[in-house]
Design a protein around this motif. Structure first.
Motif, PDB file in Angstrom:
ATOM      1  N   ARG A  96       0.901  -1.363   0.235  1.00 45.43           N
ATOM      2  CA  ARG A  96      -0.013  -0.186  -0.199  1.00 45.43           C
ATOM      3  C   ARG A  96       0.881   1.303  -0.014  1.00 45.43           C
ATOM      4  O   ARG A  96       0.398   2.239  -0.186  1.00 45.43           O
ATOM      5  CB  ARG A  96      -0.963   0.171   1.232  1.00 45.43           C
ATOM      6  N   ARG A  97       2.117   1.210   0.620  1.00 44.62           N
ATOM      7  CA  ARG A  97       3.043   2.302   0.718  1.00 44.62           C
ATOM      8  C   ARG A  97       2.317   3.408   1.529  1.00 44.62           C
ATOM      9  O   ARG A  97       2.701   4.685   0.816  1.00 44.62           O
ATOM     10  CB  ARG A  97       3.561   2.578  -0.779  1.00 44.62           C
ATOM     11  N   ASP A  98       1.878   3.329   2.437  1.00 46.75           N
ATOM     12  CA  ASP A  98       0.938   4.145   3.207  1.00 46.75           C
ATOM     13  C   ASP A  98       0.926   3.666   4.517  1.00 46.75           C
ATOM     14  O   ASP A  98       0.318   2.545   4.722  1.00 46.75           O
ATOM     15  CB  ASP A  98      -0.167   4.585   2.407  1.00 46.75           C
ATOM     16  N   PRO A  99       1.245   4.281   5.666  1.00 51.34           N
ATOM     17  CA  PRO A  99       1.264   4.009   7.150  1.00 51.34           C
ATOM     18  C   PRO A  99      -0.128   3.936   7.522  1.00 51.34           C
ATOM     19  O   PRO A  99      -0.626   3.320   8.691  1.00 51.34           O
ATOM     20  CB  PRO A  99       2.152   4.746   7.975  1.00 51.34           C
ATOM     21  N   ALA A 134       3.612   0.323  13.329  1.00 48.82           N
ATOM     22  CA  ALA A 134       3.444   0.514  12.258  1.00 48.82           C
ATOM     23  C   ALA A 134       2.751   1.887  11.556  1.00 48.82           C
ATOM     24  O   ALA A 134       3.209   2.318  10.501  1.00 48.82           O
ATOM     25  CB  ALA A 134       2.367  -0.655  11.468  1.00 48.82           C
ATOM     26  N   SER A 135       2.095   2.417  12.489  1.00 49.86           N
ATOM     27  CA  SER A 135       1.381   3.808  12.129  1.00 49.86           C
ATOM     28  C   SER A 135       1.963   4.958  12.757  1.00 49.86           C
ATOM     29  O   SER A 135       1.767   6.087  12.595  1.00 49.86           O
ATOM     30  CB  SER A 135       0.113   3.823  12.687  1.00 49.86           C
ATOM     31  N   GLY A 136       3.237   4.760  13.375  1.00 52.73           N
ATOM     32  CA  GLY A 136       3.806   5.808  13.928  1.00 52.73           C
ATOM     33  C   GLY A 136       3.203   6.188  15.052  1.00 52.73           C
ATOM     34  O   GLY A 136       3.328   7.633  15.565  1.00 52.73           O
ATOM     35  N   GLY A 137       2.431   5.530  15.743  1.00 53.03           N
ATOM     36  CA  GLY A 137       1.590   6.051  17.025  1.00 53.03           C
ATOM     37  C   GLY A 137       0.452   6.645  16.941  1.00 53.03           C
ATOM     38  O   GLY A 137      -0.354   7.015  17.686  1.00 53.03           O
ATOM     39  N   ASN A 156      -4.200   8.419  10.068  1.00 52.36           N
ATOM     40  CA  ASN A 156      -4.126   7.597  11.028  1.00 52.36           C
ATOM     41  C   ASN A 156      -4.453   6.139  10.438  1.00 52.36           C
ATOM     42  O   ASN A 156      -4.822   5.887   9.118  1.00 52.36           O
ATOM     43  CB  ASN A 156      -5.231   7.790  12.088  1.00 52.36           C
ATOM     44  N   LEU A 157      -3.934   5.163  11.088  1.00 50.06           N
ATOM     45  CA  LEU A 157      -4.262   3.767  10.603  1.00 50.06           C
ATOM     46  C   LEU A 157      -5.338   3.404  11.535  1.00 50.06           C
ATOM     47  O   LEU A 157      -5.320   3.164  12.648  1.00 50.06           O
ATOM     48  CB  LEU A 157      -2.796   2.760  11.056  1.00 50.06           C
ATOM     49  N   CYS A 158      -6.462   3.376  10.684  1.00 50.18           N
ATOM     50  CA  CYS A 158      -7.792   3.001  11.391  1.00 50.18           C
ATOM     51  C   CYS A 158      -8.102   1.626  11.013  1.00 50.18           C
ATOM     52  O   CYS A 158      -8.034   0.902   9.912  1.00 50.18           O
ATOM     53  CB  CYS A 158      -8.867   3.937  10.549  1.00 50.18           C
ATOM     54  N   GLY A 585       4.827   8.634   4.491  1.00 53.13           N
ATOM     55  CA  GLY A 585       5.875   8.954   5.314  1.00 53.13           C
ATOM     56  C   GLY A 585       6.344  10.426   4.986  1.00 53.13           C
ATOM     57  O   GLY A 585       7.510  10.810   5.491  1.00 53.13           O
ATOM     58  N   TRP A 586       5.537  11.016   4.279  1.00 51.13           N
ATOM     59  CA  TRP A 586       5.945  12.480   3.884  1.00 51.13           C
ATOM     60  C   TRP A 586       4.887  13.501   4.157  1.00 51.13           C
ATOM     61  O   TRP A 586       3.826  13.155   3.621  1.00 51.13           O
ATOM     62  CB  TRP A 586       6.407  12.620   2.377  1.00 51.13           C
ATOM     63  N   THR A 587       4.859  14.471   4.746  1.00 47.09           N
ATOM     64  CA  THR A 587       4.099  15.541   5.117  1.00 47.09           C
ATOM     65  C   THR A 587       4.620  16.977   4.439  1.00 47.09           C
ATOM     66  O   THR A 587       5.465  17.502   4.479  1.00 47.09           O
ATOM     67  CB  THR A 587       3.865  15.895   6.536  1.00 47.09           C
ATOM     68  N   PRO A 588       3.455  17.526   3.835  1.00 44.77           N
ATOM     69  CA  PRO A 588       3.778  19.183   3.351  1.00 44.77           C
ATOM     70  C   PRO A 588       4.209  19.796   4.193  1.00 44.77           C
ATOM     71  O   PRO A 588       3.710  19.968   5.343  1.00 44.77           O
ATOM     72  CB  PRO A 588       2.598  19.322   2.525  1.00 44.77           C
ATOM     73  N   ALA A 589       5.379  20.722   3.985  1.00 45.89           N
ATOM     74  CA  ALA A 589       5.797  21.678   4.724  1.00 45.89           C
ATOM     75  C   ALA A 589       6.243  22.816   4.027  1.00 45.89           C
ATOM     76  O   ALA A 589       7.434  22.607   3.178  1.00 45.89           O
ATOM     77  CB  ALA A 589       6.760  21.065   5.750  1.00 45.89           C
ATOM     78  N   GLY A 590       5.819  23.878   4.098  1.00 44.47           N
ATOM     79  CA  GLY A 590       6.100  25.094   3.337  1.00 44.47           C
ATOM     80  C   GLY A 590       5.898  25.106   1.877  1.00 44.47           C
ATOM     81  O   GLY A 590       6.725  25.439   1.042  1.00 44.47           O
ATOM     82  N   GLY A 591       5.141  24.027   1.636  1.00 44.74           N
ATOM     83  CA  GLY A 591       4.657  23.753  -0.054  1.00 44.74           C
ATOM     84  C   GLY A 591       5.494  22.653  -0.512  1.00 44.74           C
ATOM     85  O   GLY A 591       5.478  22.245  -1.646  1.00 44.74           O
TER      86      GLY A 591
END
Length: 846
Positions: A96-99, A134-137, A156-158, A585-591
């Protein structure tokens, strides 16, 4: 929680299959780009690449797309729920490549539902800890009545628990989960957004709707939980998967449009795609189950005699348990399960055994208190109160007897359950079959070495012998333990005794072995020498600052930029749009996309125990790659880089640990020595326990062993190569004695990796001089390796450790600690299958 070897093998196979799935899915996508009309079954291709010898039965989801579905065949007590939590992590990383996202966890019964829900909600439970890892908490545990939003699923991992009967009915109109609900409207376009509704249905055409195509508003999508699942494309974990193979159950689950189905079952049906097949022998070798199963079938016609016999036996087990606790500090409270014929308030009458009849009889016993007895039925559950004191395995729980009819047949687990007492009609053939699995789980998944506490027991009366064994063996089959049916022993009508025999050393070897002390790597601790420990003495000294990341900095990255798709429903007549979001695993920050180093570090904890060190290494790696490649290209290769980093760190950890190991030897902090005190493994056992009914093994020519240290060897102790080597050793005139070293019980060597090295054989050689007082002067520690393992990394590691052992044994003066070992020389050797006899001839001739 430390995984068993069979669990590690299973997860490695699952990981390989998931990676193959991702590879073949990418190949299919490229083919479709070139020619939209060209398709192939990429799931079957991935299966063939992973397990080519096993057939694969293709499945499709509700959209008609190939649906990867595989089964783990795991016997009762094999830890299938723990493996499921690990597989969620593997699927998120490799496939899935998504936590984050949705996991639909489907269970068949209320009992299993409550147990699973309780474990996943308990942040201290190993299952919850694994999914948090697995979900980083960021884990949400949901029920079908829970409300959740698109943001919850994105962040979240639901894990949504669902009962199989809740989704397995003839008509979906009867089910609440398929009815329109205001709780999920945020997942769908507004009702008056006609274009948005049409675009939504085009993307997911199997959604339930209200109106037909020609109506004024067109087809309106129901805002139901069922439709929400179809839109979210969940990963499905199917507990007791064999119960979901009816036409309706399969259609419903496939209709949820899952991206992947993982089935867990002890007895998968024909048609299941069994990727992993764990046997009962695997569990037994890893000490997961209590065997043998011993049955006492009383001739008496009175159920009270049977119950009294089981009471007395449980008391004997408690005496043994108290002795065991005094020796080890580990608490066990043996529990007796009693099956009766009736439990209902109005069902108590003469001629049948009722739960209250049994309770009264138990409470008349002078050693049984009222709070030690509980009744568990569909109407009365006195075990609920136990949860308030920490569960049945808590020291504060007083329960010794549980009375039931059918409520414990499935999904109930308590490793303290040792005795099963069947008080139902002797003509009933289902009681033993359905309940035998409830008493097989071994406390703490390790043998106590107390024969009474390492077996399980059944008491019944007036059963026909052959029919009785058939029932129990059928029960083993239903628990996935069919290969262990030979471990069922029927006792005569009399007290049960431990079903093991003590096998001692041969008389002629006993005096000589008293002076044989085997060496171990010992560390200087103050004025004392103690056994070396991997974590405390090797891993803790590893200098992570010396990790060489150069190989990763030169890592070639692919050109593909992976993006996840996030749907957004507009209001009014604004059409539905598709937004792109950075990869997992990546989040937007400053665009710009920025790495989530904390999440990545959580996936390196098995290699890098210090998360702060892991965080720093991950930061260095990704920062260096971003300097070399475009940021978006690194984003697209996030999972690939993380996998390569994990592999690289394993190699670096072992390289640095080897340096620590060598340094400790060089400066004298650690020595390879013999010590007089008993370390629990450095002396040969005076006796061992063997099953009474186990068949004796002889030499390959059929003659009995003569130079084996022990009086008897039984089946299962030797594989084919080891059998040949044992025969060879037994035929050597100069040999004094040889011994089959038992894994996890006897002599081992601790190297610079976590696992201990248990050799296969120890052999002693007589001196050449005829009048020497010593019975033997040389000791060989021998490990055999099959042809397929000759070039394996593990074999090379063991060979390196054994070389160090031999080197230090040559230089050692054993007399410093054990004078009787002054003239004994030792050698450690890895012997490959293709040249084992030649190698042993050369060793003994030196």
């Amino acid at each position: 929680m430390i995984l068993k070897e069979y669990q590690k093998r299973a997860l490695n196979s699952v990981s390989e299959f998931l990676q193959r799935l991702a590879e073949w899915r990418a190949k299919q996508a490229k083919v479709l780009e070139a020619d939209p009309d060209t398709t192939f079954d990429w799931v079957s291709r991935a299966w063939e690449a992973t397990v080519p010898a096993r057939p694969y039965l293709p499945r499709r989801n509700g959209l008609g797309e190939p649906l990867p579905a595989f089964c783990l065949k795991i016997p009762t007590g094999g830890g299938k729920t723990l493996l499921a939590t690990k597989i969620i992590d593997l699927a998120n990383v490799h496939y899935r490549r998504d936590p984050h996202g949705l996991v639909l966890w489907v269970v068949p019964t209320t009992q299993i539902y409550n147990q699973t829900l309780r474990a996943l909600k308990d942040r201290g439970h190993p299952y919850r800890q694994q999914v948090d890892l697995a979900s980083g908490g960021r884990t949400l545990v949901l029920e079908k009545t829970s409300g959740f939003s698109p943001r919850d699923v994105a962040d979240n991992l639901c894990i949504l628990l669902l009962m199989l009967p809740s989704a397995n009915r003839e008509t979906k109109a009867q089910l609440r989960m398929f009815r329109d609900s205001g709780g999920f409207d945020r997942f769908f376009p507004a009702e008056d957004d006609v274009q948005g509704q049409q675009a939504f249905l085009k993307r997911t055409p199997n959604l339930d709707t209200f109106e037909q195509e020609g109506d004024f508003w067109g087809r309106q999508v129901k805002t139901s939980l069922g439709n929400t699942l179809r839109v979210l494309r969940p990963l499905i974990v199917l507990d007791e998967g064999h119960k979901a193979y009816s036409r309706n159950a399969k259609a419903t689950l496939e209709g949820f449009n899952p991206c992947l189905i993982v089935e867990l079952s002890a007895t998968p049906p024909t048609g299941a795609n069994v990727l992993i097949n764990i046997s009962g022998q695997d569990l037994n070798k890893e000490e997961m189950i209590k065997l043998d199963l011993r049955i006492r079938n009383l001739a008496s016609t009175s159920w009270k005699d049977t119950l009294l016999a089981s009471i007395e036996h449980r008391q004997r087990l408690e005496v043994e348990a108290r002795r065991y606790e005094a020796d080890t500090g580990e608490y066990i409270r043996p529990i007796c399960l009693v099956q009766v014929e009736r439990t209902g308030r109005d069902q108590r009458r003469t001629g049948v055994v009722h739960a209250e009849d049994v309770r009264e009889y138990l409470l008349h016993h002078p050693d049984i208190a009222r709070n030690q007895v509980a009744v568990k039925t569909s109407q009365k559950d006195e075990l609920k109160e136990v949860d308030e004191v920490g569960g049945l395995m808590s020291r504060d729980c007083p329960i010794r007897f549980i009375i039931t009819k059918q409520a414990l047949q499935e999904g109930w687990d308590c490793a303290f359950a040792y005795v099963l007492t069947i008080l139902t009609n002797p003509g009933s053939k289902s009681a033993l079959t359905q309940l035998v699995g409830r008493i097989l789980r071994q406390p703490r998944a390790k043998k106590t070495r107390v024969a009474w506490l390492d077996e399980s027991y059944v008491f019944c009366f007036q059963r026909r012998g052959n029919e009785l064994l058939k029932e129990v063996r059928r029960g083993f089959g239903l628990e996935g333990l069919g290969d262990l049916q030979g471990r069922v022993v029927q006792a005569a009508d009399g007290p049960l005794e431990a079903n093991e025999r003590t096998v001692r050393q041969r008389e002629r070897y006993r005096k000589a072995t008293e002076d044989l002390v085997l060496p171990a790597f010992m560390v200087k601790d103050g004025k004392e020498w103690r056994l070396v420990h991997y974590e405390a003495d090797i891993l803790s000294r590893t200098r992570w600052d010396d990790v060489n990341l150069q190989g990763l900095l030169d890592l070639p990255l692919g050109d593909e930029i992976r993006r996840d798709t996030e749907l957004r429903a507009g209001l009014g007549t604004v059409p539905l749009t598709a937004d792109t979001a950075p990869a997992a695993g990546w989040t937007p920050a400053g665009g710009e996309p920025t790495a989530d180093y904390a999440f990545a570090a959580s996936h390196l904890l098995d290699v890098m125990p210090n998360p702060w060190r892991g965080y720093e290494l991950i930061r260095r790696t990704f920062d260096a790659l971003i300097e070399k490649y475009p940021r978006e290209q690194v984003v697209g290769s996030y999972v690939f880089v993380l996998d390569e980093l994990h592999k690289h760190l394993v190699g670096e950890r072992d390289r640095l640990a080897r340096g620590v190991f060598k340094g400790l030897l060089d400066d004298g902090t650690m020595r390879f020595v013999v010590v007089t005190r008993d370390l629990g493994f450095n002396r040969l056992p005076r006796a061992v326990q063997q099953p009474v009914d186990a068949k004796q093994v002889n030499r390959t020519d059929g003659s009995p062993y003569q130079r084996d240290l022990l009086e008897r060897m039984v089946e299962g102790d030797l594989n084919e190569l080891e059998h040949k080597v044992a025969t060879y050793l037994d035929q050597q005139e100069r040999l004094f004695f040889w011994y089959r070293n038992r894994p996890r019980h006897d002599y081992f060597v601790q190297g610079w990796k976590r696992g201990r090295i248990y050799a296969d054989f120890l052999a002693t050689l007589r001196p050449d001089e005829p009048d020497v007082d010593d019975a033997f002067h040389r000791v060989f520690v021998i490990e055999t390796k099959g042809i397929h393992l000759k070039q394996a990394a593990d074999t090379a590691y063991k060979r390196s450790v054994f070389d160090i052992c031999s080197e230090h044994a040559r230089k050692a003066d054993w007399a410093e600690f054990v004078p009787a070992m002054s003239r004994v020389k030792m050698r450690f050797e890895i012997v490959d299958e293709e040249e084992w006899e030649k190698r042993l001839n050369a060793m003994f001739a030196e």
